[in-house]
Enzyme design. Sequence first.
Site, PDB file in Angstrom:
ATOM      1  CG  ASP A 115      -8.316  -1.730   4.115  1.00 29.28           C
ATOM      2  OD1 ASP A 115      -7.344  -1.474   3.381  1.00 29.28           O
ATOM      3  OD2 ASP A 115      -8.179  -2.163   5.286  1.00 29.28           O
ATOM      4  CG  ASP A 117     -12.239  -5.001   4.653  1.00 29.25           C
ATOM      5  OD1 ASP A 117     -11.773  -3.850   4.506  1.00 29.25           O
ATOM      6  OD2 ASP A 117     -11.872  -5.762   5.578  1.00 29.25           O
ATOM      7  CG  HIS A 173     -12.774  -1.370   8.006  1.00 39.29           C
ATOM      8  ND1 HIS A 173     -11.547  -0.871   8.390  1.00 39.29           N
ATOM      9  CD2 HIS A 173     -12.481  -2.359   7.125  1.00 39.29           C
ATOM     10  CE1 HIS A 173     -10.580  -1.512   7.786  1.00 39.29           C
ATOM     11  NE2 HIS A 173     -11.127  -2.430   7.010  1.00 39.29           N
ATOM     12  CE  LYS A 178      -3.156  -0.051   3.266  1.00 42.59           C
ATOM     13  NZ  LYS A 178      -3.934  -0.440   4.481  1.00 42.59           N
TER      14      LYS A 178
END
EC number: 2.4.1.123
Length: 318
Positions: free
Chosen positions: A118, A120, A244, A102
């Site tokens: 992210d 997810d 998240h 990242k």
Amino acid sequence: MAPEFESGTKMATTIQKSSCAYVTFLAGNGDYVKGVVGLAKGLIKAKSMYPLVVAILPDVPEEHRMILTRHGCIVKEIEPLAPSLQSLDKYARSYYVLNYSKLRIWEFVEYSKMVYLDGDMQVFENIDHLFELPDKYLYAVADCICDMYGEPCDEVLPWPKELGPRPSVYFNAGMFVFQPNPSVYVRLLNTLKVTPPTQFAEQDFLNMYFKDVYKPIPYTYNMLLAMLWRHPEKIEVNKAKAVHYCSPGAKPWKYTGKEEHMDREDIKMLVKKWWDIYNDTTLDHKAQGSTVEANRLRGAAFSDTNISALYITSPSAA
């Protein structure tokens, strides 16, 4: 290719539309691509004015790249980055080593400011106003809400002593606002070379590196599902702008409800909300001039959020 916008469209800021973007990360040939597609559709539903860049490793198959492109994502391949593949036992989960890659997004200098999310995560409200935050800082949400206020809590992740003094607030690296910068990118890589691997990989590393320029923002921009059972008295799930799904068993595209805490009604509701967006064909990306794109242009690029109200004064280090 980044979508072009009508020159006559006015914005509530001097930031150039083309200079900002959301960015996420994808590796491998598994089903995580579904998470990224869901995120892309969530940003469309929230009428975001900005594209989603997907930083992918070389092992992402062509089929998945095409899926991302069809959903309006800007796909950028990056090279893997890891301090050492011989220290996998150092990480809480062995695949965390991939997350060091990242750091490559600091090299995306065609953008002046980016919001990392992210794969997810899901966005349920427009958060474009985050691009208005003052420059030169990294903004993120505390990994445990208690840390925001200096309250003792057994859920706060242990800090690896080998990384020096603990930051006053430890943030979750699943979402952060940052500015790509070639000098910072080089320093990140040079620092990584002399930094030992630790339990939470790039999250520990970023907390160490940016501890002097980190600014906490409210949990509503990265509501970790675990907060629902760890600190329910501090969480209002209906106020979450971005959720998240990072707890074990919480990935909506894998959800069975059998893992610990996953049979909660609030978890079921949030999983359903994710699927409602993922299955909504009206949110599928279409060419410029489509209903989806027109709705994005008509939607407010920035909410009425008072930017100064986002700042949370972090407790001084002990």
